[in-house]
Design a protein around this motif. Structure first.
Motif, PDB file in Angstrom:
ATOM      1  N   VAL A 206       0.866  -1.185   0.000  1.00  0.00           N
ATOM      2  CA  VAL A 206       0.000   0.000   0.000  1.00  0.00           C
ATOM      3  C   VAL A 206       0.896   1.226   0.000  1.00  0.00           C
ATOM      4  CG1 VAL A 206      -1.736   1.288   1.294  1.00  0.00           C
ATOM      5  CG2 VAL A 206      -1.810  -1.218   1.260  1.00  0.00           C
ATOM      6  N   VAL A 207       0.671   2.135  -0.954  1.00  0.00           N
ATOM      7  CA  VAL A 207       1.527   3.324  -1.052  1.00  0.00           C
ATOM      8  C   VAL A 207       0.725   4.619  -1.193  1.00  0.00           C
ATOM      9  CG1 VAL A 207       3.489   2.058  -2.010  1.00  0.00           C
ATOM     10  CG2 VAL A 207       1.776   3.026  -3.553  1.00  0.00           C
ATOM     11  N   GLU A 208      -0.584   4.513  -1.404  1.00  0.00           N
ATOM     12  CA  GLU A 208      -1.396   5.698  -1.634  1.00  0.00           C
ATOM     13  C   GLU A 208      -1.961   6.242  -0.323  1.00  0.00           C
ATOM     14  OE1 GLU A 208      -1.646   7.241  -4.439  1.00  0.00           O
ATOM     15  OE2 GLU A 208      -0.528   5.729  -5.572  1.00  0.00           O
ATOM     16  N   VAL A 209      -1.975   7.566  -0.205  1.00  0.00           N
ATOM     17  CA  VAL A 209      -2.493   8.214   1.001  1.00  0.00           C
ATOM     18  C   VAL A 209      -3.944   7.810   1.239  1.00  0.00           C
ATOM     19  CG1 VAL A 209      -3.019  10.416   2.116  1.00  0.00           C
ATOM     20  CG2 VAL A 209      -0.900  10.155   0.801  1.00  0.00           C
ATOM     21  N   GLY A 210      -4.741   7.800   0.180  1.00  0.00           N
ATOM     22  CA  GLY A 210      -6.148   7.447   0.326  1.00  0.00           C
ATOM     23  C   GLY A 210      -6.349   6.040   0.862  1.00  0.00           C
ATOM     24  N   LEU A 227      -1.462  14.554  10.838  1.00  0.00           N
ATOM     25  CA  LEU A 227      -0.026  14.283  10.736  1.00  0.00           C
ATOM     26  C   LEU A 227       0.779  15.579  10.695  1.00  0.00           C
ATOM     27  CD1 LEU A 227      -0.043  11.333   8.150  1.00  0.00           C
ATOM     28  CD2 LEU A 227       0.315  11.187  10.614  1.00  0.00           C
ATOM     29  N   ARG A 228       0.288  16.557   9.949  1.00  0.00           N
ATOM     30  CA  ARG A 228       1.000  17.834   9.850  1.00  0.00           C
ATOM     31  C   ARG A 228       1.078  18.539  11.207  1.00  0.00           C
ATOM     32  NH1 ARG A 228       2.526  19.832   5.087  1.00  0.00           N
ATOM     33  NH2 ARG A 228       1.576  19.082   3.155  1.00  0.00           N
ATOM     34  N   ARG A 229      -0.002  18.504  11.965  1.00  0.00           N
ATOM     35  CA  ARG A 229      -0.007  19.194  13.256  1.00  0.00           C
ATOM     36  C   ARG A 229       0.959  18.550  14.238  1.00  0.00           C
ATOM     37  NH1 ARG A 229      -5.982  19.054  12.634  1.00  0.00           N
ATOM     38  NH2 ARG A 229      -6.625  21.079  11.778  1.00  0.00           N
ATOM     39  N   PHE A 230       1.126  17.240  14.133  1.00  0.00           N
ATOM     40  CA  PHE A 230       1.966  16.534  15.113  1.00  0.00           C
ATOM     41  C   PHE A 230       3.407  16.382  14.637  1.00  0.00           C
ATOM     42  CE2 PHE A 230       3.617  12.893  17.493  1.00  0.00           C
ATOM     43  CZ  PHE A 230       3.220  13.220  18.775  1.00  0.00           C
ATOM     44  N   THR A 231       3.615  16.124  13.344  1.00  0.00           N
ATOM     45  CA  THR A 231       4.969  15.850  12.846  1.00  0.00           C
ATOM     46  C   THR A 231       5.533  16.951  11.958  1.00  0.00           C
ATOM     47  OG1 THR A 231       4.282  14.738  10.794  1.00  0.00           O
ATOM     48  CG2 THR A 231       4.351  13.396  12.802  1.00  0.00           C
ATOM     49  N   SER A 234       3.333  15.818   5.841  1.00  0.00           N
ATOM     50  CA  SER A 234       2.096  15.227   5.342  1.00  0.00           C
ATOM     51  C   SER A 234       2.226  13.709   5.280  1.00  0.00           C
ATOM     52  CB  SER A 234       1.792  15.762   3.938  1.00  0.00           C
ATOM     53  OG  SER A 234       2.766  15.286   3.021  1.00  0.00           O
ATOM     54  N   ALA A 235       1.098  13.053   5.034  1.00  0.00           N
ATOM     55  CA  ALA A 235       1.109  11.597   4.887  1.00  0.00           C
ATOM     56  C   ALA A 235       2.003  11.189   3.725  1.00  0.00           C
ATOM     57  CB  ALA A 235      -0.310  11.078   4.683  1.00  0.00           C
ATOM     58  N   SER A 236       1.921  11.915   2.618  1.00  0.00           N
ATOM     59  CA  SER A 236       2.733  11.601   1.449  1.00  0.00           C
ATOM     60  C   SER A 236       4.220  11.712   1.761  1.00  0.00           C
ATOM     61  CB  SER A 236       2.372  12.528   0.292  1.00  0.00           C
ATOM     62  OG  SER A 236       3.152  12.247  -0.840  1.00  0.00           O
ATOM     63  N   GLU A 237       4.611  12.738   2.496  1.00  0.00           N
ATOM     64  CA  GLU A 237       6.021  12.916   2.853  1.00  0.00           C
ATOM     65  C   GLU A 237       6.515  11.774   3.738  1.00  0.00           C
ATOM     66  OE1 GLU A 237       6.606  17.763   2.840  1.00  0.00           O
ATOM     67  OE2 GLU A 237       5.481  16.830   4.473  1.00  0.00           O
ATOM     68  N   LEU A 238       5.685  11.339   4.677  1.00  0.00           N
ATOM     69  CA  LEU A 238       6.077  10.241   5.562  1.00  0.00           C
ATOM     70  C   LEU A 238       6.138   8.917   4.805  1.00  0.00           C
ATOM     71  CD1 LEU A 238       4.021  11.243   8.722  1.00  0.00           C
ATOM     72  CD2 LEU A 238       6.507  11.284   8.497  1.00  0.00           C
ATOM     73  N   ILE A 239       5.236   8.716   3.851  1.00  0.00           N
ATOM     74  CA  ILE A 239       5.283   7.512   3.022  1.00  0.00           C
ATOM     75  C   ILE A 239       6.564   7.495   2.199  1.00  0.00           C
ATOM     76  CG2 ILE A 239       4.216   6.342   1.054  1.00  0.00           C
ATOM     77  CD1 ILE A 239       1.491   7.333   2.154  1.00  0.00           C
TER      78      ILE A 239
END
Length: 299
Positions: A206-210, A227-231, A234-239
């Motif tokens: 699984v690689v898609e944010v959705g 994710l942005r507020r805590f880290t 974005s999800a994409s950047e972390l993936i």
């Protein structure tokens, strides 16, 4: 060549305790399996806590190397590539456990999701203990070994309980080393914990944010905002960050071609994989492999 747990026979487990899919417990010496060369980079699909009571040497974990000596405690995570070099006889204990054994998953992360050392990013996977700390760890392993030898009802619960004690104590040790002050719980912390565990469970299938949002039963917008507020990412950047680590693991520790690595990581085109890798590292996969392997041989 990089090997996985499936490449090794399980014969050596008869010298300790092995509950398939749950946990295993053995001495460091007994963990030697037929055909298992510790010097060869390999990885497991389970966690291992390695208590090194005596001995010295060096252990490679993913892209870094760490010296160890008497009273060292190492955590190895699923998928983490590691290899050993010994400079003296090493004795100790190993306890391994599956994520499922402690209900570690993206739906119910529980206590383990609060322990960042389980999936190290900024924390070293090894703890160097003083005499008192070492005696405490040694005592916990001794009690665990004694109680786990009894094949009676409730043994799994006993082992699970001792694992939680060991891991909770490690959490305290890491906090002490990092001088981490207690902080209030962030409203998005649980979401971040669940997302990180989902990455470990499902990447690269699984690689898609959705798709990750669907797995976590939240909207794509809610996932990205939390994710942005805590880290700050974005999800994409972390993936992408996690995909990059997996690419580096394979480039450094396997003999796969760059095209084979690209396809394993779900890139449809090796040239796109090359552009992705260069974007985040400034070098091509081939350049990284040459430099990293040269540095590994020199260390």
């Amino acid at each position: 060549m990089l090997r996985s747990v499936a490449d090794y026979p399980m014969a050596g487990y008869h010298q300790g305790i092995h509950q398939p899919g749950k946990f295993h417990l053995m001495t460091f010496a007994d963990s030697e399996r037929e055909g298992h060369d510790r010097h060869v980079p390999h990885r497991h699909d389970f966690f291992e806590l390695v208590w090194l009571r005596t001995g010295s040497g060096r252990v490679c974990c993913d892209l870094e190397g760490y010296s160890f000596h008497a009273n060292s405690l190492l955590i190895l995570s699923p998928g983490q590539v590691h290899a050993w070099r010994f400079t003296s006889e090493t004795q100790g204990q190993i306890v391994g456990f599956s994520p499922e054994f402690l209900a570690v998953n993206s739906e119910h992360p529980g206590l383990l999701a609060k322990m960042p050392f389980l999936y190290p990013e900024h924390l070293d996977p090894i703890l160097y203990l003083d005499t008192r700390e070492g005696e405490r760890i040694d005592g916990l392993f001794a009690q665990l070994n004694d109680l786990a030898q009894v094949p009676a009802p409730g043994r799994d619960d006993v082992v699970r309980g001792f694992l939680l004690v060991l891991l909770s104590y490690m959490r305290q040790l890491y906090a002490h080393r990092e001088q981490l002050a207690p902080r209030p719980r962030h409203e998005n912390e649980l979401l971040v914990q669940r997302f990180r565990l989902a990455l470990e469970e499902h990447l690269p299938r699984v690689v898609e944010v959705g798709e990750f949002a669907e797995l976590l039963n939240v909207s794509r917008t809610h996932l990205n905002n939390g994710l942005r507020r805590f880290t700050g990412r974005s999800a994409s950047e972390l993936i992408h960050e996690r995909m990059l680590l997996e690419a580096k693991r394979r480039l450094l520790h396997s003999s796969l071609t760059i095209a084979e690595i690209a396809y394993e990581l779900q890139f449809q085109d090796p040239s796109y994989f090359g552009r992705f890798f260069r974007k985040y590292t400034g070098v091509t996969p081939g350049e990284y492999r040459g430099t990293a392997q040269h540095e590994a041989l020199a260390s």
